[in-house]
Write an enzyme that holds these catalytic residues in place. Structure first.
Site, PDB file in Angstrom:
ATOM      1  N   GLY A  11     -11.449   0.451  -8.304  1.00 40.17           N
ATOM      2  CA  GLY A  11     -11.517   1.051  -9.636  1.00 40.17           C
ATOM      3  C   GLY A  11     -11.946   2.502  -9.673  1.00 40.17           C
ATOM      4  O   GLY A  11     -12.379   2.993 -10.717  1.00 40.17           O
ATOM      5  N   SER A  12     -11.802   3.225  -8.555  1.00 41.06           N
ATOM      6  CA  SER A  12     -12.193   4.642  -8.601  1.00 41.06           C
ATOM      7  C   SER A  12     -11.252   5.427  -9.524  1.00 41.06           C
ATOM      8  O   SER A  12     -11.681   6.369 -10.203  1.00 41.06           O
ATOM      9  CB  SER A  12     -12.224   5.261  -7.203  1.00 41.06           C
ATOM     10  OG  SER A  12     -10.925   5.366  -6.658  1.00 41.06           O
ATOM     11  N   ASN A  13      -9.982   5.027  -9.581  1.00 45.94           N
ATOM     12  CA  ASN A  13      -9.065   5.708 -10.508  1.00 45.94           C
ATOM     13  C   ASN A  13      -9.394   5.363 -11.961  1.00 45.94           C
ATOM     14  O   ASN A  13      -9.254   6.208 -12.840  1.00 45.94           O
ATOM     15  CB  ASN A  13      -7.611   5.356 -10.181  1.00 45.94           C
ATOM     16  CG  ASN A  13      -7.073   6.195  -9.033  1.00 45.94           C
ATOM     17  OD1 ASN A  13      -6.795   7.382  -9.208  1.00 45.94           O
ATOM     18  ND2 ASN A  13      -6.973   5.596  -7.859  1.00 45.94           N
ATOM     19  N   MET A  87      -2.164  -4.011  -7.721  1.00 43.40           N
ATOM     20  CA  MET A  87      -1.402  -4.301  -6.506  1.00 43.40           C
ATOM     21  C   MET A  87      -0.376  -5.422  -6.670  1.00 43.40           C
ATOM     22  O   MET A  87       0.354  -5.724  -5.738  1.00 43.40           O
ATOM     23  CB  MET A  87      -2.364  -4.615  -5.345  1.00 43.40           C
ATOM     24  CG  MET A  87      -3.349  -3.498  -5.050  1.00 43.40           C
ATOM     25  SD  MET A  87      -2.628  -1.836  -4.998  1.00 43.40           S
ATOM     26  CE  MET A  87      -2.207  -1.711  -3.277  1.00 43.40           C
ATOM     27  N   LEU A  89       3.149  -6.938  -8.248  1.00 42.67           N
ATOM     28  CA  LEU A  89       4.417  -6.411  -8.774  1.00 42.67           C
ATOM     29  C   LEU A  89       4.578  -6.905 -10.208  1.00 42.67           C
ATOM     30  O   LEU A  89       4.382  -8.086 -10.482  1.00 42.67           O
ATOM     31  CB  LEU A  89       5.579  -6.962  -7.956  1.00 42.67           C
ATOM     32  CG  LEU A  89       6.190  -6.100  -6.871  1.00 42.67           C
ATOM     33  CD1 LEU A  89       7.432  -6.790  -6.329  1.00 42.67           C
ATOM     34  CD2 LEU A  89       6.523  -4.711  -7.392  1.00 42.67           C
ATOM     35  N   ASN A 104       2.261   4.808 -12.939  1.00 41.63           N
ATOM     36  CA  ASN A 104       1.597   4.327 -11.720  1.00 41.63           C
ATOM     37  C   ASN A 104       1.167   5.515 -10.869  1.00 41.63           C
ATOM     38  O   ASN A 104       1.788   6.576 -10.904  1.00 41.63           O
ATOM     39  CB  ASN A 104       2.596   3.467 -10.913  1.00 41.63           C
ATOM     40  CG  ASN A 104       1.976   2.874  -9.648  1.00 41.63           C
ATOM     41  OD1 ASN A 104       0.828   2.437  -9.649  1.00 41.63           O
ATOM     42  ND2 ASN A 104       2.736   2.873  -8.557  1.00 41.63           N
ATOM     43  N   HIS A 106       0.535   6.498  -6.850  1.00 37.15           N
ATOM     44  CA  HIS A 106       0.883   5.981  -5.525  1.00 37.15           C
ATOM     45  C   HIS A 106       0.469   7.006  -4.460  1.00 37.15           C
ATOM     46  O   HIS A 106       0.744   8.191  -4.614  1.00 37.15           O
ATOM     47  CB  HIS A 106       2.389   5.723  -5.457  1.00 37.15           C
ATOM     48  CG  HIS A 106       2.823   5.092  -4.171  1.00 37.15           C
ATOM     49  ND1 HIS A 106       2.602   3.752  -3.892  1.00 37.15           N
ATOM     50  CD2 HIS A 106       3.422   5.620  -3.067  1.00 37.15           C
ATOM     51  CE1 HIS A 106       3.059   3.483  -2.682  1.00 37.15           C
ATOM     52  NE2 HIS A 106       3.564   4.593  -2.166  1.00 37.15           N
TER      53      HIS A 106
END
Ligand code: GAR
Length: 201
Positions: A11-13, A87, A89, A104, A106
């Protein structure tokens, strides 16, 4: 604009979004996870953001799970979905419900190294220039139109964990920037080439 963040892990983002979207016209109204142990959920709760967990075992299949997530997001008035280390799909029906409204982040310069273990793939390929992509999500694997990219030259790195840490500092700037752009309505598809995004205004 009301946004939701989907998370699976650390959860750093998510933390970067909470911090860097403050003061903009963007509100995180929901955090959903496919993993009820995700440390990211703690960050959401600390920030008083409603959380929902949707673990695979509770649903017949992926589509049923994704439609339950979509219903929950709709109930919360979500207009934009942000995948921040999500993570799993997403299935076609979910993507259809939020067409062109899913972003997203990436850890590679797409279209190089899509899918899982992107940083490991890049290190194994011996690349010298790494990077981060923020893109819209379509039915393919990390194949949607590119919104933002930032590259970094890293010679002589052989440890994927070390490279990923460097890339994450970029992600923490680039993802909030991408969300702000989307929320400002400045992003459209090039009519002549729908795979290409135009950032205007
Ligand atoms: C991020 O580095 C992100 O790039 C990656 O998962 C990490 C989640 O970190 N996502 C992917 O690889 C998606 N294909 P976080 O939980 O600390 O935000």
């Amino acid at each position: 604009m009301k946004i939701a963040v989907l998370v699976s892990g650390r959860g750093s983002n998510l933390q970067a979004l909470i911090k860097n979207l403050h003061g903009f016209d963007v509100e995180i109204v929901a955090v959903a996870s496919d993993n009820d142990d995700a440390p990211a959920l703690r960050h959401a709760r600390t920030a008083n953001i409603p959380t929902g967990t949707f673990i695979a075992e509770s649903f017949d299949d992926r589509t049923a799970r994704d439609l339950a997530i979509a219903d929950w997001l709709d109930e919360n008035g979500v207009e934009l979905v942000v995948l921040a280390g999500y993570m799993a799909l997403l299935s076609g029906p979910f993507i259809e419900r939020f067409r062109d409204r899913i972003v997203n982040v990436h850890p590679s310069l797409l279209p190089s190294f899509p899918g899982t273990r992107a940083v490991e793939q890049a290190v194994a390929a011996g690349v010298k220039v790494f990077g981060v992509t923020v893109h819209l999500v379509d039915e393919g694997i990390d194949s949607g139109p590119i919104l933002l990219q930032r590259a970094v030259q890293l010679d002589g790195y052989s440890d994927p964990t070390e490279v990923h840490q460097i890339l994450q500092t970029i992600e923490h700037e680039l993802l909030p920037e991408g969300v702000r752009l989307m929320a400002s309505g400045a992003v459209t598809r090039d009519p002549g080439n729908p795979q290409r995004l135009i950032i205007g205004r």
